[in-house]
Design a protein around this motif. Structure first.
Motif, mmCIF file in Angstrom:
data_model
loop_
_atom_site.group_PDB
_atom_site.id
_atom_site.type_symbol
_atom_site.label_atom_id
_atom_site.label_comp_id
_atom_site.label_asym_id
_atom_site.label_seq_id
_atom_site.Cartn_x
_atom_site.Cartn_y
_atom_site.Cartn_z
ATOM 1 N N ALA A 20 0.837 -1.206 0.000
ATOM 2 C CA ALA A 20 0.000 0.000 0.000
ATOM 3 C C ALA A 20 0.873 1.258 0.000
ATOM 4 C CB ALA A 20 -0.942 -0.005 1.201
ATOM 5 N N ASP A 21 1.980 1.234 0.738
ATOM 6 C CA ASP A 21 2.906 2.376 0.752
ATOM 7 C C ASP A 21 3.498 2.620 -0.635
ATOM 8 O OD1 ASP A 21 2.560 2.923 3.448
ATOM 9 O OD2 ASP A 21 4.328 1.785 4.082
ATOM 10 N N ILE A 22 3.894 1.548 -1.309
ATOM 11 C CA ILE A 22 4.451 1.677 -2.666
ATOM 12 C C ILE A 22 3.401 2.273 -3.600
ATOM 13 C CG2 ILE A 22 5.288 0.399 -4.692
ATOM 14 C CD1 ILE A 22 6.460 -1.662 -2.652
ATOM 15 N N ALA A 23 2.192 1.736 -3.542
ATOM 16 C CA ALA A 23 1.111 2.212 -4.417
ATOM 17 C C ALA A 23 0.778 3.676 -4.135
ATOM 18 C CB ALA A 23 -0.123 1.337 -4.250
ATOM 19 N N ALA A 24 0.666 4.033 -2.860
ATOM 20 C CA ALA A 24 0.320 5.415 -2.502
ATOM 21 C C ALA A 24 1.426 6.386 -2.910
ATOM 22 C CB ALA A 24 0.050 5.510 -1.003
ATOM 23 N N ASP A 25 2.674 6.040 -2.627
ATOM 24 C CA ASP A 25 3.791 6.923 -2.998
ATOM 25 C C ASP A 25 3.860 7.121 -4.510
ATOM 26 O OD1 ASP A 25 4.503 7.246 -0.353
ATOM 27 O OD2 ASP A 25 6.147 5.791 -0.417
ATOM 28 N N GLN A 100 8.967 -3.513 -7.765
ATOM 29 C CA GLN A 100 9.556 -3.514 -6.427
ATOM 30 C C GLN A 100 9.278 -4.787 -5.630
ATOM 31 O OE1 GLN A 100 9.207 0.130 -4.156
ATOM 32 N NE2 GLN A 100 8.913 1.298 -6.036
ATOM 33 N N THR A 101 8.204 -5.506 -5.955
ATOM 34 C CA THR A 101 7.859 -6.700 -5.169
ATOM 35 C C THR A 101 8.022 -8.008 -5.919
ATOM 36 O OG1 THR A 101 5.523 -6.720 -5.811
ATOM 37 C CG2 THR A 101 6.134 -5.380 -3.880
ATOM 38 N N SER A 102 8.143 -7.955 -7.227
ATOM 39 C CA SER A 102 8.183 -9.149 -8.088
ATOM 40 C C SER A 102 6.880 -9.935 -8.051
ATOM 41 C CB SER A 102 9.349 -10.079 -7.721
ATOM 42 O OG SER A 102 10.561 -9.424 -7.930
ATOM 43 N N MET A 103 5.799 -9.312 -7.603
ATOM 44 C CA MET A 103 4.480 -9.943 -7.592
ATOM 45 C C MET A 103 3.669 -9.397 -8.752
ATOM 46 S SD MET A 103 3.560 -10.089 -3.598
ATOM 47 C CE MET A 103 2.428 -11.428 -3.875
ATOM 48 N N LYS A 104 2.790 -10.208 -9.291
ATOM 49 C CA LYS A 104 1.941 -9.795 -10.402
ATOM 50 C C LYS A 104 0.714 -9.044 -9.880
ATOM 51 C CE LYS A 104 4.268 -11.280 -13.815
ATOM 52 N NZ LYS A 104 4.895 -10.295 -14.657
#
Length: 117
Positions: A20-25, A100-104
């Protein structure tokens, strides 16, 4: 619930808050965005969140396939076409979260809860 990635070297656990922090930033850096709004903003009470609390305007869910579904609650500028701002946010958030996470990321939804001048 933490998201877990495993490989030959070990295990990585990523919290939903971190995503959520990555998405918000990432969203906050997009042109035309005034700021993030609290998820409860859909009930008529709009709260513009500070940068430190901006992840409260993001919901992260993991589907059955292990892919991420991200919902963002935003306030956009009045003079900019909303669809252009939303498309820019979707593209940037999907790219950065995956990088940043390597997740899809299966889906990013932008919920515009208010428009401000």
């Amino acid at each position: 619930m933490k998201l877990k990635l495993e490989n030959d070297l070990g295990r990585i656990e990523i919290s939903r808050k971190a995503i959520a922090d990555i998405a918000a930033d990432t969203a906050m850096q997009c042109y035309g965005l005034v700021g993030m709004a609290h998820q409860r903003g859909t009930d008529g009470l709009i709260e513009l969140l500070t940068r430190e609390r901006s992840s409260k305007g993001v919901s992260v869910v993991i589907d059955d396939d292990g892919k991420l579904i991200i919902d963002l609650y935003v306030i956009v500028e009045q003079v900019i076409k909303i669809s252009v701002v939303a498309e820019n946010i979707i593209s940037a958030v999907k790219y950065q979260v995956e990088r940043q996470t390597s997740m899809k990321v299966k889906r990013v939804t932008v919920n515009v809860v208010s428009v401000r001048a």
